[in-house]
Scaffold this active site. Sequence first.
Site, PDB file in Angstrom:
ATOM      1  N   LEU A  33       0.829  -1.203   0.000  1.00 13.98           N
ATOM      2  CA  LEU A  33       0.000   0.000   0.000  1.00 13.98           C
ATOM      3  C   LEU A  33       0.862   1.252   0.000  1.00 13.98           C
ATOM      4  O   LEU A  33       0.550   2.235  -0.668  1.00 13.98           O
ATOM      5  CB  LEU A  33      -0.945   0.009   1.198  1.00 13.98           C
ATOM      6  CG  LEU A  33      -2.039  -1.046   1.170  1.00 13.98           C
ATOM      7  CD1 LEU A  33      -2.793  -1.062   2.495  1.00 13.98           C
ATOM      8  CD2 LEU A  33      -2.986  -0.803   0.020  1.00 13.98           C
ATOM      9  N   ARG A  37       0.881   4.146  -2.905  1.00 11.55           N
ATOM     10  CA  ARG A  37       0.723   5.585  -2.671  1.00 11.55           C
ATOM     11  C   ARG A  37       1.750   6.368  -3.482  1.00 11.55           C
ATOM     12  O   ARG A  37       1.460   7.419  -4.042  1.00 11.55           O
ATOM     13  CB  ARG A  37       0.853   5.905  -1.186  1.00 11.55           C
ATOM     14  CG  ARG A  37      -0.353   5.491  -0.390  1.00 11.55           C
ATOM     15  CD  ARG A  37      -0.254   5.962   1.062  1.00 11.55           C
ATOM     16  NE  ARG A  37      -1.452   5.545   1.768  1.00 11.55           N
ATOM     17  CZ  ARG A  37      -1.496   4.515   2.600  1.00 11.55           C
ATOM     18  NH1 ARG A  37      -0.414   3.822   2.878  1.00 11.55           N
ATOM     19  NH2 ARG A  37      -2.625   4.188   3.185  1.00 11.55           N
ATOM     20  N   GLU A 157      -6.343   5.846  -2.979  1.00  9.17           N
ATOM     21  CA  GLU A 157      -5.223   5.550  -2.071  1.00  9.17           C
ATOM     22  C   GLU A 157      -5.315   6.409  -0.820  1.00  9.17           C
ATOM     23  O   GLU A 157      -4.324   6.768  -0.214  1.00  9.17           O
ATOM     24  CB  GLU A 157      -3.861   5.757  -2.749  1.00  9.17           C
ATOM     25  CG  GLU A 157      -3.560   4.796  -3.854  1.00  9.17           C
ATOM     26  CD  GLU A 157      -3.580   3.352  -3.415  1.00  9.17           C
ATOM     27  OE1 GLU A 157      -3.287   3.041  -2.248  1.00  9.17           O
ATOM     28  OE2 GLU A 157      -3.914   2.512  -4.255  1.00  9.17           O
TER      29      GLU A 157
END
Length: 184
Positions: A33, A37, A157
């Site tokens: 993750l 980003r 995001e």
Amino acid sequence: MVQNCDIQLEDVFVPDDDRLPGANSFQDLVDSLSFSRVMAAWVSIGIAVGVYDACHRYLGERKQFGVPLATFQLNQEKLVRMLGNIQAMWLLGWRLCKLHGSGKMTTGQASLGKAWITKQARETVALGRELLGGNGIVTDFHVGKAFCDMETVYTYEGSYDVNALIVAREISGISSIRPTSSRL
């Protein structure tokens, strides 16, 4: 445009060969993750560069009062601000990739990059939309579409606000996302 939806899976079997190694929960995906980003930040940079390029060309070609729009001081100032934003975004994006490549990028750094870069890209694209006047919202010049695309990237995001809270948690050691007490 990104379609968002609510997907619920019940009684789903995933063969071991198709499982992401080491991923048993959402928390296991934090590194992925964080990198996504950074990728969202780079998408923002690409959108901003595309808008800058379109505006630069447009202002050189479009004439008003017999001279190109690029000759007007306010238009020049907006182009300079757009370029300054883009250069700063490039440098932060480059630094995040270096940190990620060395295994030293934190979740907070990734969130700061995504939050700040998308915020600056959003401003850059808005300046471009202003520079084209009424043509900034028609599809012929692509800036209106990029404006909408930028809003999408700014949101996915985690929004600017959510990413700012992730950064604040990292620098303060206190999570405001999941407060320790609930007083109403």
